[in-house]
Design a protein around this motif. Sequence first.
Motif, PDB file in Angstrom:
ATOM      1  N   ALA A   9      23.312  27.033  31.368  1.00 39.13           N
ATOM      2  CA  ALA A   9      22.386  28.158  31.257  1.00 39.13           C
ATOM      3  C   ALA A   9      23.095  29.434  30.842  1.00 39.13           C
ATOM      4  O   ALA A   9      22.468  30.386  30.406  1.00 39.13           O
ATOM      5  N   LEU A  10      24.422  29.436  30.997  1.00 39.99           N
ATOM      6  CA  LEU A  10      25.189  30.628  30.666  1.00 39.99           C
ATOM      7  C   LEU A  10      25.847  30.544  29.290  1.00 39.99           C
ATOM      8  O   LEU A  10      26.449  31.502  28.838  1.00 39.99           O
ATOM      9  N   SER A  11      25.739  29.388  28.642  1.00 41.59           N
ATOM     10  CA  SER A  11      26.458  29.179  27.386  1.00 41.59           C
ATOM     11  C   SER A  11      26.029  30.144  26.293  1.00 41.59           C
ATOM     12  O   SER A  11      26.814  30.493  25.416  1.00 41.59           O
ATOM     13  N   MET A  12      24.777  30.582  26.316  1.00 45.55           N
ATOM     14  CA  MET A  12      24.279  31.468  25.275  1.00 45.55           C
ATOM     15  C   MET A  12      24.741  32.907  25.452  1.00 45.55           C
ATOM     16  O   MET A  12      24.630  33.716  24.547  1.00 45.55           O
ATOM     17  N   ILE A  13      25.252  33.221  26.619  1.00 43.16           N
ATOM     18  CA  ILE A  13      25.695  34.597  26.870  1.00 43.16           C
ATOM     19  C   ILE A  13      27.150  34.599  27.326  1.00 43.16           C
ATOM     20  O   ILE A  13      27.545  35.319  28.229  1.00 43.16           O
ATOM     21  N   GLU A  14      27.949  33.760  26.682  1.00 40.37           N
ATOM     22  CA  GLU A  14      29.343  33.580  27.100  1.00 40.37           C
ATOM     23  C   GLU A  14      30.117  34.889  27.105  1.00 40.37           C
ATOM     24  O   GLU A  14      30.888  35.167  28.020  1.00 40.37           O
ATOM     25  N   ALA A  15      29.931  35.702  26.065  1.00 32.61           N
ATOM     26  CA  ALA A  15      30.670  36.961  25.985  1.00 32.61           C
ATOM     27  C   ALA A  15      30.337  37.880  27.149  1.00 32.61           C
ATOM     28  O   ALA A  15      31.194  38.607  27.650  1.00 32.61           O
ATOM     29  N   MET A  16      29.079  37.836  27.595  1.00 26.64           N
ATOM     30  CA  MET A  16      28.670  38.671  28.715  1.00 26.64           C
ATOM     31  C   MET A  16      29.219  38.138  30.037  1.00 26.64           C
ATOM     32  O   MET A  16      29.446  38.893  30.983  1.00 26.64           O
ATOM     33  N   VAL A  17      29.448  36.831  30.094  1.00 32.12           N
ATOM     34  CA  VAL A  17      29.898  36.197  31.334  1.00 32.12           C
ATOM     35  C   VAL A  17      31.398  36.402  31.562  1.00 32.12           C
ATOM     36  O   VAL A  17      31.858  36.438  32.697  1.00 32.12           O
ATOM     37  N   GLU A  18      32.155  36.561  30.484  1.00 30.79           N
ATOM     38  CA  GLU A  18      33.612  36.637  30.578  1.00 30.79           C
ATOM     39  C   GLU A  18      34.126  37.588  31.668  1.00 30.79           C
ATOM     40  O   GLU A  18      35.007  37.230  32.450  1.00 30.79           O
ATOM     41  N   PRO A  19      33.627  38.833  31.747  1.00 30.40           N
ATOM     42  CA  PRO A  19      34.147  39.745  32.776  1.00 30.40           C
ATOM     43  C   PRO A  19      33.969  39.233  34.200  1.00 30.40           C
ATOM     44  O   PRO A  19      34.755  39.582  35.092  1.00 30.40           O
ATOM     45  N   TYR A  20      32.972  38.403  34.428  1.00 33.08           N
ATOM     46  CA  TYR A  20      32.724  37.878  35.773  1.00 33.08           C
ATOM     47  C   TYR A  20      33.749  36.818  36.173  1.00 33.08           C
ATOM     48  O   TYR A  20      33.802  36.417  37.337  1.00 33.08           O
ATOM     49  N   LYS A  21      34.545  36.360  35.214  1.00 33.85           N
ATOM     50  CA  LYS A  21      35.564  35.348  35.501  1.00 33.85           C
ATOM     51  C   LYS A  21      36.897  35.967  35.912  1.00 33.85           C
ATOM     52  O   LYS A  21      37.869  35.251  36.162  1.00 33.85           O
ATOM     53  N   LEU A  22      36.955  37.291  35.933  1.00 34.59           N
ATOM     54  CA  LEU A  22      38.148  37.974  36.438  1.00 34.59           C
ATOM     55  C   LEU A  22      38.084  37.997  37.958  1.00 34.59           C
ATOM     56  O   LEU A  22      37.138  38.502  38.546  1.00 34.59           O
ATOM     57  N   MET A  23      39.109  37.440  38.579  1.00 32.81           N
ATOM     58  CA  MET A  23      39.131  37.308  40.028  1.00 32.81           C
ATOM     59  C   MET A  23      40.294  38.088  40.627  1.00 32.81           C
ATOM     60  O   MET A  23      41.430  38.000  40.151  1.00 32.81           O
ATOM     61  N   THR A  24      39.992  38.844  41.668  1.00 28.57           N
ATOM     62  CA  THR A  24      41.001  39.608  42.388  1.00 28.57           C
ATOM     63  C   THR A  24      41.204  38.985  43.765  1.00 28.57           C
ATOM     64  O   THR A  24      40.232  38.645  44.442  1.00 28.57           O
ATOM     65  N   SER A  25      42.464  38.835  44.147  1.00 27.20           N
ATOM     66  CA  SER A  25      42.776  38.250  45.454  1.00 27.20           C
ATOM     67  C   SER A  25      43.172  39.343  46.434  1.00 27.20           C
ATOM     68  O   SER A  25      44.041  40.183  46.137  1.00 27.20           O
ATOM     69  N   TYR A  26      42.512  39.321  47.590  1.00 26.26           N
ATOM     70  CA  TYR A  26      42.860  40.195  48.706  1.00 26.26           C
ATOM     71  C   TYR A  26      43.314  39.277  49.837  1.00 26.26           C
ATOM     72  O   TYR A  26      42.491  38.678  50.523  1.00 26.26           O
ATOM     73  N   GLY A  27      44.626  39.127  49.943  1.00 26.57           N
ATOM     74  CA  GLY A  27      45.146  38.152  50.893  1.00 26.57           C
ATOM     75  C   GLY A  27      44.813  36.748  50.387  1.00 26.57           C
ATOM     76  O   GLY A  27      45.109  36.399  49.248  1.00 26.57           O
ATOM     77  N   ASN A  28      44.158  35.943  51.206  1.00 27.41           N
ATOM     78  CA  ASN A  28      43.784  34.584  50.831  1.00 27.41           C
ATOM     79  C   ASN A  28      42.374  34.504  50.242  1.00 27.41           C
ATOM     80  O   ASN A  28      41.909  33.414  49.903  1.00 27.41           O
ATOM     81  N   ARG A  29      41.692  35.609  50.134  1.00 27.83           N
ATOM     82  CA  ARG A  29      40.316  35.605  49.658  1.00 27.83           C
ATOM     83  C   ARG A  29      40.257  36.068  48.198  1.00 27.83           C
ATOM     84  O   ARG A  29      40.737  37.152  47.848  1.00 27.83           O
TER      85      ARG A  29
END
Length: 421
Positions: free
Chosen positions: A256-276
Amino acid sequence: MILEVTFNNYRLFKGTNSLSFKADKRTKHLLSNSVSLDGANVLKALAIYGSNNSGKTNIVSLLEMIKSILSSQGNIVCNRDIFGDQGPTSFSIVFDNNDGKGWLKYEGIYDSSRKEFLSEKLSNIRFYRTSTGEKTVFERCIPERRLIVLGNDMSEFLDVLPRDRPFMSTVEVNSGSFSALKEWKDSLTRCADFIVPIRMYNIPIGHTIEFLKSKDPDKCRFVKSFVKAADISVTDFDYVENAVFMNSEEQVNEAALSMIEAMVEPYKLMTSYGNRKVPSFFYDSSGTKKIEALASFVYDALTEGKLLVVDELDNGLHYSLTRAITSLFNNLGNTKGQILFTAHDLLLIDSKNLLRKEQIYFVFREKNTANLTPLSAFKANEQHLREGSSLVKRYNHGDFGDVPAPSFVKELLMVLEKKRC
């Protein structure tokens, strides 16, 4: 590297103004803040200060315009009608691509009301101990009906060449009469690529995403170090290709997200705070997000040799971060990257171990006219403050020009009085 940008009658700047990266050879303080290149000492960083709406962003826009002209894009934006300018805009830029050609100077005059170039010139400059030599590569002057290319008079082509685009974009350089200009056109293109303008209030994150997706260890390490510096509680920062997206409590189908891949990219950036590990887009502060985006541009500027032009570098960033970024460019290890930034944080200019006088510029606006002046042009005011006095005090005192002194107490008292009535 860029040595100097001069312009006249651009937006709020009605007269001739100059932004110079020339280092004062007499200054022995902070020698690492400059580098020697083909006979010239070049500063690695410039800071531009001024009150709100004084014209600082006009400088960034100017460099964007010059970049588009050098790259032969021809999309020239002066906003003449908005600022009520009269007459054409003139500009020049002196640069060295460090490719053996030495210093080059491109200058032009553009009439935005008629949307055409009145003149253009490209020169090869040599700096000597006591003089400067200059050799013309090409010159086109419409009013005088002159076109000189590498010493040859080619004025007969003037009437067939469009005037609404830069000269180099109107001629065929791969073959024919103007083929000798190909290497010089490439030099202009390289200079255009060297200039990288960004605005901190809307800095794109896509560049950093590409860095992390590349899995280049040096790039990834640099970006992660920047992010950790922005927030001491951050333990890691990465791009996660198979990130799970949730809609309320249900996982969203990836298809369902394939059509808006460019918009989804920023949501794949993950920040770790300790183990979370959490999505940066939702959990990180605006300042941390700006550092995440800025890191990749800083890396490119330092490693590939770029002029990073940053509008409001201190927007959302702690003083220690803006100081660290400026110090990074001034570092002895940096020999080809430059940064030019606008800012409001006066602590940066008051640090005597960060910037030299000729690295600090002030923009002051009087009605509809702005002027750009380096700190080195001001003298100590003997009636008030001595040379060694705090630059912040001198700035706020008005020694470098008028500064706003807002007071809203009267307005507040009027409001409170009305409420009591």
